[in-house]
Write a protein that holds these residues in place. Structure first.
Motif, PDB file in Angstrom:
ATOM      1  N   CYS A 166     -61.477  18.411 -18.563  1.00 17.64           N
ATOM      2  CA  CYS A 166     -60.420  18.810 -17.639  1.00 17.64           C
ATOM      3  C   CYS A 166     -60.466  20.309 -17.343  1.00 17.64           C
ATOM      4  O   CYS A 166     -59.617  20.836 -16.640  1.00 17.64           O
ATOM      5  CB  CYS A 166     -59.055  18.425 -18.213  1.00 17.64           C
ATOM      6  SG  CYS A 166     -57.744  18.297 -16.973  1.00 17.64           S
ATOM      7  N   GLU A 174     -52.694  17.741 -23.110  1.00 19.30           N
ATOM      8  CA  GLU A 174     -53.137  16.390 -22.783  1.00 19.30           C
ATOM      9  C   GLU A 174     -52.324  15.292 -23.476  1.00 19.30           C
ATOM     10  O   GLU A 174     -52.690  14.125 -23.409  1.00 19.30           O
ATOM     11  CB  GLU A 174     -54.632  16.226 -23.131  1.00 19.30           C
ATOM     12  CG  GLU A 174     -55.566  17.102 -22.314  1.00 19.30           C
ATOM     13  CD  GLU A 174     -55.648  16.710 -20.848  1.00 19.30           C
ATOM     14  OE1 GLU A 174     -55.021  15.688 -20.470  1.00 19.30           O
ATOM     15  OE2 GLU A 174     -56.321  17.413 -20.082  1.00 19.30           O
ATOM     16  N   ASP A 182     -59.907  22.733 -10.170  1.00 24.70           N
ATOM     17  CA  ASP A 182     -59.852  21.712  -9.122  1.00 24.70           C
ATOM     18  C   ASP A 182     -61.243  21.547  -8.512  1.00 24.70           C
ATOM     19  O   ASP A 182     -61.719  22.417  -7.770  1.00 24.70           O
ATOM     20  CB  ASP A 182     -58.859  22.102  -8.036  1.00 24.70           C
ATOM     21  CG  ASP A 182     -58.551  20.938  -7.090  1.00 24.70           C
ATOM     22  OD1 ASP A 182     -59.437  20.074  -6.911  1.00 24.70           O
ATOM     23  OD2 ASP A 182     -57.447  20.886  -6.537  1.00 24.70           O
ATOM     24  N   THR A 192     -47.523  18.958  -8.695  1.00 22.42           N
ATOM     25  CA  THR A 192     -47.928  17.799  -9.492  1.00 22.42           C
ATOM     26  C   THR A 192     -46.795  16.777  -9.461  1.00 22.42           C
ATOM     27  O   THR A 192     -45.767  16.991  -8.814  1.00 22.42           O
ATOM     28  CB  THR A 192     -48.224  18.175 -10.961  1.00 22.42           C
ATOM     29  OG1 THR A 192     -47.006  18.557 -11.609  1.00 22.42           O
ATOM     30  CG2 THR A 192     -49.236  19.320 -11.049  1.00 22.42           C
ATOM     31  N   SER A 224     -44.755  12.132 -14.825  1.00 19.90           N
ATOM     32  CA  SER A 224     -45.609  11.103 -15.407  1.00 19.90           C
ATOM     33  C   SER A 224     -45.027  10.616 -16.725  1.00 19.90           C
ATOM     34  O   SER A 224     -44.761  11.417 -17.625  1.00 19.90           O
ATOM     35  CB  SER A 224     -47.024  11.659 -15.632  1.00 19.90           C
ATOM     36  OG  SER A 224     -47.856  10.700 -16.228  1.00 19.90           O
ATOM     37  N   THR A 231     -48.792   3.733 -16.553  1.00 23.80           N
ATOM     38  CA  THR A 231     -48.033   4.957 -16.307  1.00 23.80           C
ATOM     39  C   THR A 231     -47.088   4.761 -15.129  1.00 23.80           C
ATOM     40  O   THR A 231     -47.340   3.942 -14.238  1.00 23.80           O
ATOM     41  CB  THR A 231     -48.958   6.150 -15.983  1.00 23.80           C
ATOM     42  OG1 THR A 231     -49.744   5.842 -14.818  1.00 23.80           O
ATOM     43  CG2 THR A 231     -49.864   6.464 -17.159  1.00 23.80           C
ATOM     44  N   ARG A 251     -45.478   7.244 -12.274  1.00 24.60           N
ATOM     45  CA  ARG A 251     -45.553   8.586 -11.695  1.00 24.60           C
ATOM     46  C   ARG A 251     -44.583   8.700 -10.534  1.00 24.60           C
ATOM     47  O   ARG A 251     -44.257   7.699  -9.883  1.00 24.60           O
ATOM     48  CB  ARG A 251     -46.989   8.912 -11.251  1.00 24.60           C
ATOM     49  CG  ARG A 251     -47.980   8.813 -12.403  1.00 24.60           C
ATOM     50  CD  ARG A 251     -49.412   9.075 -11.984  1.00 24.60           C
ATOM     51  NE  ARG A 251     -50.322   8.815 -13.076  1.00 24.60           N
ATOM     52  CZ  ARG A 251     -50.647   9.699 -14.016  1.00 24.60           C
ATOM     53  NH1 ARG A 251     -50.139  10.923 -13.979  1.00 24.60           N
ATOM     54  NH2 ARG A 251     -51.479   9.375 -14.985  1.00 24.60           N
ATOM     55  N   SER A 309     -50.507  16.618  -6.286  1.00 25.68           N
ATOM     56  CA  SER A 309     -51.266  15.688  -7.119  1.00 25.68           C
ATOM     57  C   SER A 309     -50.339  14.667  -7.759  1.00 25.68           C
ATOM     58  O   SER A 309     -49.185  14.971  -8.080  1.00 25.68           O
ATOM     59  CB  SER A 309     -52.003  16.476  -8.212  1.00 25.68           C
ATOM     60  OG  SER A 309     -52.503  15.615  -9.213  1.00 25.68           O
ATOM     61  N   GLY A 335     -51.072  13.587 -10.635  1.00 25.91           N
ATOM     62  CA  GLY A 335     -51.265  13.847 -12.056  1.00 25.91           C
ATOM     63  C   GLY A 335     -50.070  14.561 -12.664  1.00 25.91           C
ATOM     64  O   GLY A 335     -49.305  15.234 -11.963  1.00 25.91           O
ATOM     65  N   GLU A 387     -48.463  17.294 -15.606  1.00 22.15           N
ATOM     66  CA  GLU A 387     -48.848  18.591 -16.169  1.00 22.15           C
ATOM     67  C   GLU A 387     -47.640  19.188 -16.881  1.00 22.15           C
ATOM     68  O   GLU A 387     -46.596  19.404 -16.262  1.00 22.15           O
ATOM     69  CB  GLU A 387     -49.352  19.493 -15.034  1.00 22.15           C
ATOM     70  CG  GLU A 387     -49.458  20.958 -15.313  1.00 22.15           C
ATOM     71  CD  GLU A 387     -50.396  21.300 -16.456  1.00 22.15           C
ATOM     72  OE1 GLU A 387     -49.877  21.740 -17.508  1.00 22.15           O
ATOM     73  OE2 GLU A 387     -51.617  21.158 -16.291  1.00 22.15           O
ATOM     74  N   HIS A 431     -61.483  14.590 -15.899  1.00 25.63           N
ATOM     75  CA  HIS A 431     -61.339  13.490 -16.859  1.00 25.63           C
ATOM     76  C   HIS A 431     -62.518  12.519 -16.800  1.00 25.63           C
ATOM     77  O   HIS A 431     -62.377  11.335 -17.097  1.00 25.63           O
ATOM     78  CB  HIS A 431     -60.015  12.759 -16.663  1.00 25.63           C
ATOM     79  CG  HIS A 431     -58.833  13.547 -17.139  1.00 25.63           C
ATOM     80  ND1 HIS A 431     -57.810  12.988 -17.872  1.00 25.63           N
ATOM     81  CD2 HIS A 431     -58.510  14.858 -17.008  1.00 25.63           C
ATOM     82  CE1 HIS A 431     -56.915  13.921 -18.162  1.00 25.63           C
ATOM     83  NE2 HIS A 431     -57.319  15.072 -17.633  1.00 25.63           N
TER      84      HIS A 431
END
Length: 401
Positions: A109, A147, A174, A190, A193, A266, A268, A337, A339, A341, A370
């Protein structure tokens, strides 16, 4: 407050200071890459950072377990900068000469880049301070366990790393952006999550007589399909709630309905308020979907992280610094994103911003985060140090106004 979007005063030139350090920083980054460590186990990484910082005349403070902070300069704190130091449980497939020596663990990452960039910023500012006192302090946070959920940021905050800090900045690699450019956006960059784990249990039996069982496999399928569908009708669609399953397992024979099953995934969400709403609904929705099948449901819903929301002022600060150091075309708009964070926790009570650091070699192969084959253009390391050092110097300059 300075308006960085209309800034006309000469900016500090950082490049000559960074260029002297860059070969050593690349060597340091490659060493970290070869010796990655998982969340809350970053002992060697912490030791190496302490060693380099102390050799430069700085006084780092170790955090409980792993991680550390260091203050550079003197006087009030102008800003904090955060870099995460942990790796991922992924087998490296890059074939690099400095590939991971810890089988099954790799910096897939880019946290080795984040860590080394923060070290480079500390060393650069310290050299500048020795040459001419800075007139303010920059706090650099080397954070463990990004993480994990809900993230090592919370542990750092509990240990007082934000005391006296007026703002905080960060970066993230990125691979969609070319080296020499950074990506920014105002607002959420972001997503929220969460982790969802569901265990079902019930009477198993023969597939020829499902009416005499609690058909657990069918119940798993209904949850997999209908929970995301129901949430999409109960929460504002503009918030982008997304439930995606990564694991489903049950049974060992084609003609036997099992007595237990498991699924995990997950949830999100693009919006912080909707994240709270969806989280409150999730438990009830899962149980309502499963109820007709008579199975017992054990749900483990782990709240993860809210979205990282960049403030307008700090985003402009990063953009002005990037244009001054890397050129007028150095800044690109990055999409939000999906994702998660944990830098978001630092922004719960502070203004701040995270920038996307371009790591793609222009015209070269594209790598994703990842993945075991993730490779960065190492020139990105110097760009990161230059941009965030310049941003830190601007915040110190603001103290003098």
């Amino acid at each position: 407050m300075r308006n960085y979007t209309t800034e006309t005063e000469p900016a500090p030139v950082v490049s000559p200071w960074v260029d002297e350090l860059l070969p050593g920083l690349i060597e340091f980054r490659r060493d970290l890459h070869a010796h990655p460590e998982l969340s809350f186990k970053e002992f060697r990484t912490t030791d190496k950072l302490v060693e380099r910082l102390e050799a430069a005349g700085l006084t780092p403070r170790r955090l409980e377990g792993t991680g550390l902070t260091v203050d550079v300069g003197e006087g009030p704190i102008a800003t904090a900068l955060r870099g995460d130091i942990d790796a991922l449980p992924i087998i490296e497939e890059t074939g690099l000469p400095f590939a991971s020596k810890n089988h099954g663990v790799t910096h897939a990452c880019g946290h080795d880049v984040h860590t080394t960039a923060m070290l480079g910023i500390a060393l650069t500012l310290q050299r500048m301070h020795k040459n001419n006192p800075l007139g303010g302090t920059v706090r650099i946070i080397f954070q463990p366990a990004e993480e994990t959920m809900p993230g090592g940021a919370l542990s750092c905050i509990e240990q007082g790393v934000l005391e006296g800090v007026p703002r905080i900045l960060a970066l993230h690699c990125d691979p969609r952006i070319n080296a020499g450019q950074i990506g920014t956006r105002i607002g959420a960059i972001t997503s929220a999550s969460d982790t969802i784990k569901i265990e079902l249990s019930g009477r198993g039996g023969h597939t020829s007589r499902p009416h005499l069982t609690e058909d657990l496999v069918f119940a798993l399928a209904q949850i997999a399909v209908n929970v995301p569908a129901v949430l999409s009708r109960r929460v504002d669609v503009r918030s982008g709630v997304s439930v995606v399953w990564g694991q489903i397992s049950a049974g060992s024979a084609p003609n036997a309905i099992p007595g237990t099953g498991y699924m995990a995934g997950t949830m999100r969400c693009l919006d912080r308020d909707a994240w709270h709403s969806a989280g409150e609904l999730l438990d009830d929705v899962v149980r309502q979907v499963a109820a007709p099948y008579g199975v017992d449901v054990h749900l483990e819903h782990t709240r993860g992280v809210p979205p990282v929301v960049n403030s307008e002022h700090e985003t402009a600060l990063i953009e002005a610094s990037a244009r001054a150091e890397l050129g007028e075309n150095a800044v690109v708009l990055t999409p939000q994103s999906m994702g998660g964070e944990d830098f978001a926790w630092f922004l719960a009570d502070l203004p701040g911003a995270m920038m996307r650091l371009g790591t793609h070699t222009p015209g070269g192969e594209e790598y994703d985060l990842h993945r075991g084959d993730f490779i960065v253009d190492e020139r990105a390391l110097g760009y990161a140090v230059r941009v965030l050092t310049a941003a830190a110097l601007r915040t110190i300059r603001d103290l003098e106004k």
